[in-house]
Motif scaffolding. Sequence first.
Motif, mmCIF file in Angstrom:
data_model
loop_
_atom_site.group_PDB
_atom_site.id
_atom_site.type_symbol
_atom_site.label_atom_id
_atom_site.label_comp_id
_atom_site.label_asym_id
_atom_site.label_seq_id
_atom_site.Cartn_x
_atom_site.Cartn_y
_atom_site.Cartn_z
ATOM 1 N N PRO A 11 14.529 19.233 106.167
ATOM 2 C CA PRO A 11 13.563 20.044 105.417
ATOM 3 C C PRO A 11 12.141 19.794 105.934
ATOM 4 C CG PRO A 11 14.970 18.800 103.923
ATOM 5 C CD PRO A 11 15.276 18.342 105.312
ATOM 6 N N GLU A 15 8.798 23.445 103.192
ATOM 7 C CA GLU A 15 9.903 23.653 102.248
ATOM 8 C C GLU A 15 9.736 22.769 101.017
ATOM 9 O OE1 GLU A 15 13.207 22.867 104.827
ATOM 10 O OE2 GLU A 15 13.401 24.969 105.408
ATOM 11 N N GLU A 16 9.232 21.574 101.229
ATOM 12 C CA GLU A 16 8.955 20.655 100.120
ATOM 13 C C GLU A 16 7.901 21.270 99.201
ATOM 14 O OE1 GLU A 16 6.633 16.420 99.548
ATOM 15 O OE2 GLU A 16 7.652 16.783 101.456
ATOM 16 N N ASP A 18 7.149 24.497 99.014
ATOM 17 C CA ASP A 18 7.727 25.692 98.391
ATOM 18 C C ASP A 18 8.599 25.336 97.188
ATOM 19 O OD1 ASP A 18 6.432 27.325 100.201
ATOM 20 O OD2 ASP A 18 8.200 27.620 101.482
ATOM 21 N N SER A 19 9.330 24.220 97.258
ATOM 22 C CA SER A 19 10.150 23.838 96.100
ATOM 23 C C SER A 19 9.268 23.358 94.948
ATOM 24 C CB SER A 19 11.199 22.798 96.479
ATOM 25 O OG SER A 19 10.604 21.593 96.842
ATOM 26 N N LEU A 20 8.151 22.702 95.265
ATOM 27 C CA LEU A 20 7.188 22.315 94.222
ATOM 28 C C LEU A 20 6.592 23.554 93.552
ATOM 29 C CD1 LEU A 20 4.828 19.376 95.329
ATOM 30 C CD2 LEU A 20 6.164 19.573 93.230
ATOM 31 N N GLU A 22 8.079 26.356 93.021
ATOM 32 C CA GLU A 22 9.062 26.848 92.046
ATOM 33 C C GLU A 22 9.027 26.032 90.757
ATOM 34 O OE1 GLU A 22 10.589 29.767 92.276
ATOM 35 O OE2 GLU A 22 9.428 29.890 94.141
ATOM 36 N N VAL A 23 8.884 24.723 90.889
ATOM 37 C CA VAL A 23 8.774 23.857 89.708
ATOM 38 C C VAL A 23 7.523 24.236 88.903
ATOM 39 C CG1 VAL A 23 8.392 21.480 88.923
ATOM 40 C CG2 VAL A 23 10.048 21.949 90.749
#
Length: 174
Positions: A11, A15-16, A18-20, A22-23
Amino acid sequence: ATFFGFISNPPTHNEEIDSLIEVARTVYSNEEYKKSLQIYNSIVKLSEEKNYSKGKVIGYLGISGAHYNIGKLDVSTLYLIKAREESYAKNNPNILYSISVREGLNLHTIGLYDEALKKYRESLKIASKLNDKEDRIDKSYSVYINIGDLYQLKKQNDSALYFYKTAYNSSTRD
């Protein structure tokens, strides 16, 4: 490492981030604005370290939205200006639309109706250039409602009615 031409990718930092994002969006949608502010600030910090323009823009918009919802419109506007200056925003009509509408809402909320109207008209121009017809109609609809509200506040009821009707009929327009 490569194996028969295939590359395995761990990753990325983006990407890290992008996932944050979403959170943060989930926390924000649950109306936990102070908590979302912390996450969006982390997103901005990480994005600045990695020079990730998309992360900075989404972070700035999240920070702006949280400040709007807790009544700090001056801070909200400051972050909209920061978002607009990023390369990711300049090349993304959906983001530019969002920035313009939010600037309009901030101005609308503090009673600067003529300035808000300019921002709403700017967002309509941006929306008219969107490729997705349904998205274009939805975005235009909400702006027409806001413009109608402005005219109603200005006691210009004929103009308000015109924009409310335009909103109502926008789903049949192209």
